[in-house]
Design a protein around this motif. Structure first.
Motif, PDB file in Angstrom:
ATOM      1  N   UNK A  69       0.809  -1.221   0.000  1.00  0.00           N
ATOM      2  CA  UNK A  69       0.000   0.000   0.000  1.00  0.00           C
ATOM      3  C   UNK A  69       0.839   1.266   0.000  1.00  0.00           C
ATOM      4  N   UNK A  70       2.048   1.204   0.540  1.00  0.00           N
ATOM      5  CA  UNK A  70       2.885   2.397   0.619  1.00  0.00           C
ATOM      6  C   UNK A  70       2.640   3.170   1.897  1.00  0.00           C
ATOM      7  N   UNK A  71       3.324   4.284   2.034  1.00  0.00           N
ATOM      8  CA  UNK A  71       3.273   5.078   3.249  1.00  0.00           C
ATOM      9  C   UNK A  71       2.061   6.012   3.253  1.00  0.00           C
ATOM     10  N   UNK A  72       1.772   6.501   4.453  1.00  0.00           N
ATOM     11  CA  UNK A  72       0.730   7.513   4.587  1.00  0.00           C
ATOM     12  C   UNK A  72      -0.615   6.910   4.911  1.00  0.00           C
ATOM     13  N   UNK A  73      -1.610   7.757   5.127  1.00  0.00           N
ATOM     14  CA  UNK A  73      -2.968   7.280   5.381  1.00  0.00           C
ATOM     15  C   UNK A  73      -3.488   6.453   4.208  1.00  0.00           C
ATOM     16  N   UNK A 117      -7.524  14.513  12.630  1.00  0.00           N
ATOM     17  CA  UNK A 117      -8.110  13.172  12.545  1.00  0.00           C
ATOM     18  C   UNK A 117      -7.035  12.109  12.408  1.00  0.00           C
ATOM     19  N   UNK A 118      -7.242  10.981  13.101  1.00  0.00           N
ATOM     20  CA  UNK A 118      -6.448   9.780  12.848  1.00  0.00           C
ATOM     21  C   UNK A 118      -7.209   8.805  11.965  1.00  0.00           C
ATOM     22  N   UNK A 119      -8.524   8.944  11.946  1.00  0.00           N
ATOM     23  CA  UNK A 119      -9.352   8.160  11.024  1.00  0.00           C
ATOM     24  C   UNK A 119     -10.662   8.899  10.804  1.00  0.00           C
ATOM     25  N   UNK A 120     -11.225   8.707   9.615  1.00  0.00           N
ATOM     26  CA  UNK A 120     -12.524   9.282   9.271  1.00  0.00           C
ATOM     27  C   UNK A 120     -13.375   8.175   8.678  1.00  0.00           C
ATOM     28  N   UNK A 121     -14.460   7.845   9.358  1.00  0.00           N
ATOM     29  CA  UNK A 121     -15.349   6.772   8.929  1.00  0.00           C
ATOM     30  C   UNK A 121     -16.566   7.337   8.209  1.00  0.00           C
ATOM     31  N   UNK A 122     -17.066   6.618   7.214  1.00  0.00           N
ATOM     32  CA  UNK A 122     -18.287   7.006   6.521  1.00  0.00           C
ATOM     33  C   UNK A 122     -19.442   6.241   7.176  1.00  0.00           C
ATOM     34  N   UNK A 123     -20.409   6.979   7.686  1.00  0.00           N
ATOM     35  CA  UNK A 123     -21.482   6.397   8.491  1.00  0.00           C
ATOM     36  C   UNK A 123     -22.847   6.691   7.880  1.00  0.00           C
ATOM     37  N   UNK A 124     -23.791   5.790   8.153  1.00  0.00           N
ATOM     38  CA  UNK A 124     -25.123   5.883   7.556  1.00  0.00           C
ATOM     39  C   UNK A 124     -26.174   5.939   8.655  1.00  0.00           C
ATOM     40  N   UNK A 125     -27.108   6.872   8.577  1.00  0.00           N
ATOM     41  CA  UNK A 125     -28.238   6.840   9.518  1.00  0.00           C
ATOM     42  C   UNK A 125     -28.969   5.501   9.414  1.00  0.00           C
ATOM     43  N   UNK A 126     -29.454   4.987  10.523  1.00  0.00           N
ATOM     44  CA  UNK A 126     -30.064   3.655  10.517  1.00  0.00           C
ATOM     45  C   UNK A 126     -31.233   3.553   9.547  1.00  0.00           C
ATOM     46  N   UNK A 183      -1.995   4.775   9.596  1.00  0.00           N
ATOM     47  CA  UNK A 183      -1.597   3.403   9.921  1.00  0.00           C
ATOM     48  C   UNK A 183      -0.538   3.305  11.011  1.00  0.00           C
ATOM     49  N   UNK A 184      -0.084   4.434  11.549  1.00  0.00           N
ATOM     50  CA  UNK A 184       1.006   4.405  12.530  1.00  0.00           C
ATOM     51  C   UNK A 184       0.691   3.499  13.714  1.00  0.00           C
ATOM     52  N   UNK A 185      -0.547   3.533  14.180  1.00  0.00           N
ATOM     53  CA  UNK A 185      -0.919   2.781  15.365  1.00  0.00           C
ATOM     54  C   UNK A 185      -0.844   1.282  15.193  1.00  0.00           C
ATOM     55  N   UNK A 186      -0.788   0.797  13.969  1.00  0.00           N
ATOM     56  CA  UNK A 186      -0.694  -0.635  13.737  1.00  0.00           C
ATOM     57  C   UNK A 186       0.582  -1.226  14.313  1.00  0.00           C
TER      58      UNK A 186
END
Length: 222
Positions: free
Chosen positions: A89-93, A121-130, A166-169
């Motif tokens: 994947x390479x470096x970076x987010x 941000x360390x992560x950004x998730x895409x979320x859907x209303x129920x 990915x640093x936290x991995x």
């Protein structure tokens, strides 16, 4: 990173001889629905992990731009699988995405890119209303604050697409682990965020989801 290594047990006999990412929805393999969206962001590297019935996915992607990360002898879950695939994947987010959902509306990868703020941000998730999460039971995975910060609890459904640092991995020693480990650390630090998807989304984790997804696609093209 397209997650494609799982066993697809909720699909029953459909995945006895076919990996779930190759189950067809409206005549197209599930993973190709996702790949179509991925290609629109012109990513430098596209990787799929494989474990269950890997030869079928090897043959499917032969000659394409998709690199494969083989998980053997054991499956590595989402976190371990992503860590194992980092050399490809390479470096970076990176983006990560499940491959068992159908989206109706804007490209979720484009949506995430337009809201990504790496300074906070360390992560950004895409979320859907129920109410827009077709085929999903339950009260949701996350709560979002007015600033978009994520906490655990009922509220919105995680759609399977995110941008992630990915640093936290590298602080996790186990070979096999879930990305929930990273999320919990980010929630504690206030660096896990979510963005609301304005369209509809269908979970195709089970056989019943196939008809629901095909109906959604049919409505999209009416």
């Amino acid at each position: 990173m397209m997650f494609a290594a799982g066993f697809g047990r909720r699909m029953g006999n459909l995945t006895k001889d076919t990996p779930k990412p190759l189950i067809r929805v409206a005549g197209v393999p599930l993973i190709d629905h996702t790949l179509c969206l991925v290609r629109e962001i012109n990513s430098d590297h596209i990787v799929a992990n494989v474990h269950y019935l890997p030869d079928a996915l090897v043959n499917h992607f032969r000659g394409s731009e998709v690199a494969l990360s083989h998980e053997s002898p054991d499956i590595l879950e989402t976190g371990g699988g992503l860590k194992h695939a980092l050399p490809l994947l390479g470096k970076g987010p990176v983006f990560t995405t499940n491959t068992d959902a159908i989206w109706q509306g804007p490209n979720p990868f484009m949506l995430a890119l337009s809201h990504w703020a790496p300074s906070t941000m360390d992560a950004l998730t895409v979320c859907i209303p129920t109410e827009n999460a077709i085929g999903h039971s339950g009260q949701g995975d996350f709560r979002l604050s007015s600033q978009g910060k994520v906490s655990r609890g009922p509220g919105v459904v995680y759609g399977g697409v995110q941008i992630l640092k990915t640093d936290g991995l590298f602080g996790i020693q186990e070979a096999s682990f879930s990305l929930n480990r990273l999320w919990d650390n980010m929630i504690a630090n206030g660096t896990l965020y979510g963005v609301i998807y304005p369209g509809k989304w269908c979970d195709v984790g089970s056989a019943e989801g196939i008809a629901l997804a095909e109906n959604l696609l049919r409505d999209t093209h009416v």
